[in-house]
Design an enzyme around this catalytic site. Sequence first.
Site, PDB file in Angstrom:
ATOM      1  N   GLU A 147      15.827 -34.211  79.266  1.00 30.85           N
ATOM      2  CA  GLU A 147      17.079 -33.461  79.344  1.00 30.85           C
ATOM      3  C   GLU A 147      17.450 -33.381  80.820  1.00 30.85           C
ATOM      4  OE1 GLU A 147      18.940 -32.691  76.953  1.00 30.85           O
ATOM      5  OE2 GLU A 147      17.594 -32.997  75.254  1.00 30.85           O
ATOM      6  N   CYS A 186      23.160 -27.159  84.049  1.00 30.15           N
ATOM      7  CA  CYS A 186      23.203 -28.612  83.900  1.00 30.15           C
ATOM      8  C   CYS A 186      24.465 -29.083  83.194  1.00 30.15           C
ATOM      9  CB  CYS A 186      21.965 -29.108  83.163  1.00 30.15           C
ATOM     10  SG  CYS A 186      21.736 -28.395  81.522  1.00 30.15           S
TER      11      CYS A 186
END
Length: 473
Positions: free
Chosen positions: A216, A250
């Site tokens: 991720e 993010c």
Amino acid sequence: MQVSPLSFLEQRFEAQRQAFAAESNPPAQVRIDRLNRLLALTENHESDFVRAIDTDFSGRAAHETRLAELFIVRAGIRHAREHLKHWMSPRRIATGLHFRPGYNRLLRQPLGVVGIVSPWNYAIQLSMGPALAALAAGNRVLLKPSELTPHFSELLDRLVRASFAPDELSVVNGGVDVGQAFVRLPFDHLFFTGSTQVGRQVAQAAAANLTPVTLELGGKSPAILDASCDIPAAVASVAYGKFLNAGQTCIAPDYLLVPTGLADIVADRLKAAVTRLYPALISNPDYTAIISTRHRERLNAMVQEARDGGARIIEINPAAERFDERTRKFPPTLVIGAAANARLMREEVFGPLLPIVEYDGLDQAIAMVNQGDRPLALYWFGRSVANRDRVLRETISGGVTVNDCLWHLVQEEQPFGGVGPSGTGAYHGEWGFRTFSKEKPVFYQARLNGARLFYPPYGRTFELMLRLLKRMT
């Protein structure tokens, strides 16, 4: 005699391997018990988590920790607990007519020992989120949190030791050397959340053991204001999505694409929207600090380079406070006209800096998105269904929210993950359960079947059966 961090790591890993070998497919009640203990850990120690994260950041909004971290983890646990028995059940799989009366089933089994490396920006969510999925799938879990959040990491270790046996769920703390040793262990699955640069190193280390990985990562996630959009509503959403956690997210919008001629108008509205959200900054507990002095210096260098390259810098500082080395807070900053080769436009910002870029027509906006690496997230604002569907169809990203920011992350019925340099693999909800499971196909042959008609010696019967088989498929 004190055990070194690396020896401790190896001991915990070996203990979990042996525990899994002794119970390789725990029943639903065992898994639910583990999820219940994880849920209780978050509920009974909310204030402890809030204080630890606030200390690590030198100023982290308590409401953001409660909403963006603890709430999301609890929702994930409750969702997994509710659906666990269904996820564990063998799947009925269609069987071709020519293979009947045999039949297919798909069995889901735990993988074994799962390693999780979590980052600092959402330390609770990005450690416990993968952990809850791995535990639901029946695995043992070894967790390495970030060394940049020492107070949280120590707290998590202490609370996990009080609630779990070391061979169920265990936390390993340490610096870069421990992290490097961690990803070299022969896990049955390795889950990493962090930067693309470090993600490449993790994948290379895992490859030595053929360890499957979920990465991720991040990247430059665009927000596109279409010509058809409601600018005030869109700007309000972008302001919230960008400056939550001071941009250290993010999936935060990394740059804003606006139609030609609208950059100044959008900048003015953003300035007003940010002022409503944060009428003060340094003294405001709602506005989060930058995680470290080094990261703050990186943001300063990005702004200075853009300014030196001719960009216009708009610092949003409603209370006219003085930002210097005494605070790790960084003011929300808009950048108009940054050069394409500036760090601000090439690297993931991961802070409260927002470049505004004008585009001339939808073709150019799509081309701008596609010329870079595939982003973790994309945001589109507008009323035009045709333009929306073109952007969805002609760009590739990890996930999308339409007419808002961030909210695709919290959909438990949808997968969350990146694509290419923004990540590989997915989790959340059943997708997380599947990530940490082996989906094993099983074919059950019937007692009476025609398979032996295909055995040697080959001859007329074989040819007849093969022609019949071709007609049936």
